[in-house]
Enzyme design. Structure first.
Site, short mmCIF file in Angstrom:
data_model
loop_
_atom_site.label_atom_id
_atom_site.label_comp_id
_atom_site.label_asym_id
_atom_site.label_seq_id
_atom_site.Cartn_x
_atom_site.Cartn_y
_atom_site.Cartn_z
N ALA A 69 0.84 -1.20 0.00
CA ALA A 69 0.00 0.00 0.00
C ALA A 69 0.88 1.25 0.00
O ALA A 69 2.04 1.21 0.42
CB ALA A 69 -0.92 0.00 1.22
N GLY A 121 0.35 -4.59 1.94
CA GLY A 121 -1.00 -4.59 1.41
C GLY A 121 -1.17 -5.51 0.22
O GLY A 121 -2.26 -6.06 0.00
N GLU A 124 -1.80 -8.76 1.74
CA GLU A 124 -3.12 -8.75 2.37
C GLU A 124 -4.22 -9.03 1.34
O GLU A 124 -5.16 -9.78 1.61
CB GLU A 124 -3.37 -7.41 3.06
CG GLU A 124 -2.52 -7.21 4.30
CD GLU A 124 -3.03 -6.09 5.18
OE1 GLU A 124 -3.83 -6.36 6.08
OE2 GLU A 124 -2.63 -4.93 4.94
N GLU A 145 5.40 -4.61 7.66
CA GLU A 145 5.01 -3.29 8.17
C GLU A 145 5.69 -2.92 9.49
O GLU A 145 5.94 -1.75 9.75
CB GLU A 145 3.49 -3.21 8.34
CG GLU A 145 2.72 -3.14 7.03
CD GLU A 145 2.31 -4.49 6.50
OE1 GLU A 145 1.34 -4.56 5.73
OE2 GLU A 145 2.98 -5.51 6.84
#
Length: 264
Positions: A69, A121, A124, A145
């Protein structure tokens, strides 16, 4: 075979009863809200189309599935949360979370063809897919992260735990572990490793697309007996709002230009 171009970062190709959805955001392949919204809309159309029996999600640029992300948007959200311009509930209602929820709720198979870097992300979203097939030369699959003082905020820990077990998922998240394709297969994160991710995904998609759609829908519905989500997004929003040191870490991370080394 037909091609349907979506504006900007997402393209959709139809091959018989299979929709191939590609995401690309050169040069780095990160996903911000705009790209997530485009992916959400493309997936919504494919899921609603009764002529589509299986969906493949893959990267549209060499060596990148979805890198992660967009950290600059997360950092900006942290400032807005700290000043009260948005609240944690609004943070949780994002196009990115919409995509993850849509993938998990789909009643037709969605295959992640992991053709390159799949971190944060990106993983994910892959975890929300029905099946994950990685190219054998992929070197970076993980949830890193913690290296920049945050954590997966779109349900990634819960989804990973459902696949490989809570302890392994917890350790991966705490240590920011990054795996290559073969290591991810051994861990159970990836279901198959193939010389070419899209070719491998097409092989599986053709098999599933040839099955009775009603039976596939029933299996998908019966397997969807969990709802991991909103808690992680709300928790990340509160961390960004309440911890000035975390917001400062994100600012340094972006200003120093270190992000490719840290989470790629």
């Amino acid at each position: 075979m037909t091609n349907e171009a979506s504006p900007g970062q997402v393209t959709v190709e139809r091959v018989d009863a299979i929709a191939i959805v590609r995401f690309a955001n050169p040069p780095h392949g990160t996903m911000a809200a705009k790209g997530a919204a485009q992916l959400r809309d493309a997936l919504a159309r494919a899921i609603a189309d009764e002529a589509v029996h299986a969906i493949i999600v893959t990267g549209g640029q060499d060596g990148v599935f979805i890198r992660h992300a967009d950290v600059s948007q997360i950092a900006k959200a942290g400032e807005y949360l700290a000043t009260g311009q948005i609240d944690p509930a609004a943070f949780a209602q994002s196009p990115f979370n919409d995509v993850a929820a849509m993938l998990e709720a789909a009643r037709k198979p969605v295959i992640a063809a992991i053709n390159g870097v799949c971190m944060g992300g990106g993983l994910e979203l892959a975890l929300a897919c029905t099946i994950r097939i990685a190219a054998q030369d992929v070197k970076a699959i993980g949830l890193p992260e913690i290296r920049i003082d945050i954590f997966p905020g779109a349900g990634g820990i819960a989804r990973l735990a459902a696949i490989i077990g809570m302890q392994k998922a917890r350790l991966m998240s705490l240590r920011g572990t990054v795996l290559d394709a073969h290591e991810a297969f051994q861990a159970g994160i990836v279901d198959e490793v193939a010389p070419d991710a899209l070719y491998g995904a097409m092989k599986v998609a053709r098999e599933l697309a040839g099955r009775a759609p009603a039976a596939i829908r029933a299996i998908m519905a019966l397997a969807a007996d969990r709802t991991p989500l909103e808690g992680s997004s709300l928790a990340l929003a509160r961390l960004l709002r309440d911890e000035p040191a975390v917001r400062e870490r994100l600012r340094r991370f972006l200003a120093d230009g270190e992000w490719l080394d840290q989470i790629s």
